[in-house]
Design a protein around this motif. Structure first.
Motif, mmCIF file in Angstrom:
data_model
loop_
_atom_site.group_PDB
_atom_site.id
_atom_site.type_symbol
_atom_site.label_atom_id
_atom_site.label_comp_id
_atom_site.label_asym_id
_atom_site.label_seq_id
_atom_site.Cartn_x
_atom_site.Cartn_y
_atom_site.Cartn_z
ATOM 1 N N ARG A 243 0.821 -1.198 0.000
ATOM 2 C CA ARG A 243 0.000 0.000 0.000
ATOM 3 C C ARG A 243 0.863 1.261 0.000
ATOM 4 N N ASN A 244 2.085 1.171 0.406
ATOM 5 C CA ASN A 244 2.968 2.336 0.491
ATOM 6 C C ASN A 244 3.892 2.463 -0.705
ATOM 7 N N ARG A 245 3.620 1.757 -1.764
ATOM 8 C CA ARG A 245 4.402 1.928 -2.979
ATOM 9 C C ARG A 245 4.170 3.312 -3.559
ATOM 10 N N MET A 246 5.197 3.872 -4.187
ATOM 11 C CA MET A 246 5.124 5.217 -4.773
ATOM 12 C C MET A 246 5.298 5.107 -6.285
ATOM 13 N N THR A 247 4.301 5.559 -7.030
ATOM 14 C CA THR A 247 4.421 5.676 -8.481
ATOM 15 C C THR A 247 4.892 7.088 -8.810
ATOM 16 N N CYS A 250 2.495 9.657 -7.678
ATOM 17 C CA CYS A 250 2.532 9.901 -6.231
ATOM 18 C C CYS A 250 3.622 10.900 -5.876
ATOM 19 N N TRP A 251 4.780 10.764 -6.513
ATOM 20 C CA TRP A 251 5.874 11.691 -6.230
ATOM 21 C C TRP A 251 5.489 13.121 -6.597
ATOM 22 N N LEU A 252 4.759 13.270 -7.696
ATOM 23 C CA LEU A 252 4.377 14.616 -8.130
ATOM 24 C C LEU A 252 3.385 15.275 -7.184
ATOM 25 N N LYS A 253 2.793 14.504 -6.287
ATOM 26 C CA LYS A 253 1.870 15.046 -5.289
ATOM 27 C C LYS A 253 2.540 15.221 -3.924
ATOM 28 N N THR A 254 3.853 14.972 -3.865
ATOM 29 C CA THR A 254 4.584 15.030 -2.601
ATOM 30 C C THR A 254 5.339 16.345 -2.486
#
Length: 491
Positions: A243-247, A250-254
């Motif tokens: 569940r904690n994998r980063m696509t 996801c990085w662009l929302k961090t």
């Protein structure tokens, strides 16, 4: 169990070809086209821009593909891209620093068209090698101190590579030129043979180190879902990991992704702009002998080498942010010193470049360590992160060089050049150092690598009545969450 010594040593030499070629690219491309080929200043800037923009565009693509490629010939996904990059660099780079074949008397615009494709191929290969090599760090070890050590070792060989370049170049001045010729402050077309010999030597050296890297380093297994979850004893633990994998989305929302990208971009601008214009500063502003274009960068990297060796203990003692501030103090001090130098006190430049090396090395190694901390356990998309960081680096460098060349007071050399390079070396690296400090201030309230918008693996496991920890981590409240300290299955 820590990473074996042979793997650390093998990893540390994997970027040597890139380091050797980048050293000549950033230190001597502008001065080579400006003084040796008598190239138009604007066209020389555009040639640098084409290379940097190409690199910037290639890096996110290569990062994404490196994360999703299975690899060729059993090399693994990272080493496969490393091999592609090595071949591309070796086949294209020598053409950049040799005069146009059968067109040496052609106008500058036609030579520009001749050189541009070789620059693009070189930058593709350079990007492929850089991203694959950097993304191996979080793959090889989950331990944050070992990651800092690998970044430090990597930078140590970057420094050694630069020392080799400037040392060889200095010897070429001795071997291929008379004492009277070398005492002049301007490079000329007579010096073209020195650049040609230098490039052939460093490419041959770099190929040898790349082959050793490919044979020595054992790349960890592919991080498919089952392999990422391997080592976790319960279904809940495995589901928490997945569940904690980063696509890449996801990085662009961090938020931290952009904060660290700004710090990294400013760091690279500081290092690269000072490296590009230092040779022109010492020859045209300070009027030092032409062999100073090898001696001054050599001093920068000697001081940088000693700084890189101290990075692991300093980072462990002070932390990332405080260590980076130390580097900023050295860097801004060097830029301020450079502003007050002239022909009468020119010898003081050797003290200024020592500070330049200490500051640049400290900032660069620490910013790379911050990037590793940001990735943490999410190695499945680590290459994308490094690719995105490199995108900001290359694009900003290309734009900066073009602007500096466009603002140049004359097409060739003129008296106005004398003060221009002092202003460039003072206000461009100094200015981006200030911007880096402001970006760093936004990171102070948070811990790098903790993403509140994602599931907290420790909290999730505790809520489900599961306790687990890596040896030695239970009493350290400042360590990363449990997921960050889990071992990654490797060969």
């Amino acid at each position: 169990m820590g990473l074996p010594l042979n793997q650390k040593a093998g990893y540390s030499i994997g970027h040597v070809l890139n380091d050797l070629t980048a050293s000549v690219w950033f230190s001597y491309l502008i001065v080579y086209f400006h003084q040796v080929l008598n190239f138009n200043n604007n066209l020389a800037g555009y040639l640098m821009l084409i290379g940097q923009v190409s690199d910037a565009l290639f890096t996110p693509f290569i990062g994404y593909e490196s994360d999703n490629t299975k690899g060729i010939c059993g090399l693994g996904r990272r080493k496969s891209w490393h091999l592609v990059g090595t071949i591309s660099v070796a086949c294209s780079y020598p053409f950049v620093f040799n005069d146009c074949i059968d067109c040496s008397d052609a106008p500058d615009w036609s030579k520009f068209i001749y050189f541009a494709p070789f620059v693009v191929i070189f930058q593709f290969g350079w990007a492929a090698t850089q991203i694959s090599h950097l993304s191996l760090i979080p793959d090889l070890t989950p331990d944050e101190n070992e990651r800092v050590e690998l970044n430090g070792l990597r930078y140590a060989f970057t420094v050694l590579s630069n020392l080799a370049v400037f040392g060889i170049f200095w010897l070429l001045f001795i071997v291929n030129g008379s004492h009277e010729d070398n005492m002049g402050s301007q490079l000329t077309s007579v010096d073209a043979i020195k650049f040609r010999n230098l490039v052939f030597i460093i490419v041959g050296m770099g190929i040898v180190f790349s082959i050793l890297f490919l044979f020595i380093v054992r790349e960890p297994v592919q991080h498919e879902d089952a392999q990422i979850a391997d080592g976790y004893s319960t279904t809940i633990e495995k589901s928490t990991v997945l569940r904690n994998r980063m696509t890449w989305t996801c990085w662009l929302k961090t938020r931290q992704f952009y904060q660290i990208a700004m710090v990294y971009m400013c760091t690279r601008l500081f290092v690269n702009v000072s490296q590009i214009y230092l040779p022109l500063y010492v020859t045209e502003t300070l009027k030092l002998p032409k062999d100073s274009v090898a001696i001054c960068p050599l001093i920068v990297y000697v001081s940088g080498f000693f700084a890189s060796l101290a990075m692991r203990p300093i980072n462990s003692k002070l932390g990332r942010k405080a260590t980076y501030i130390v580097g900023l103090v050295f860097g801004i001090g060097a830029c301020s010193w450079i502003y007050f130098l002239n022909e009468h006190n020119a010898k003081q430049v050797y003290g200024a470049v020592v500070l330049l090396g200490l500051g640049g090395s400290t900032m660069l190694v620490t910013s790379l360590a911050m990037t590793s901390d940001l990735i943490a356990c999410n190695v499945e998309s680590g290459a994308f992160v490094y690719g995105a960081m490199s995108f900001t680096d290359k694009l900003s460098n290309g734009v900066a060089v073009v602007l500096i060349q466009h603002l140049h007071p004359c097409v060739a050399c003129c008296p106005s050049c004398k003060g221009y390079y002092r202003l460039v070396l003072t206000f461009v690296p100094g200015g981006v150092a200030v911007v880096a400090f402001l970006a760093l201030l936004t990171l102070l309230p948070s811990k790098i690598g903790v993403r509140p918008n994602k599931v907290n693996p420790m909290k999730s496991l505790v809520e489900n009545g599961i306790t687990a920890s890596s040896p030695g981590d239970s009493s350290d409240s400042e360590r990363e969450p449990l997921l960050h300290n889990r071992p990654i299955n490797s060969q």
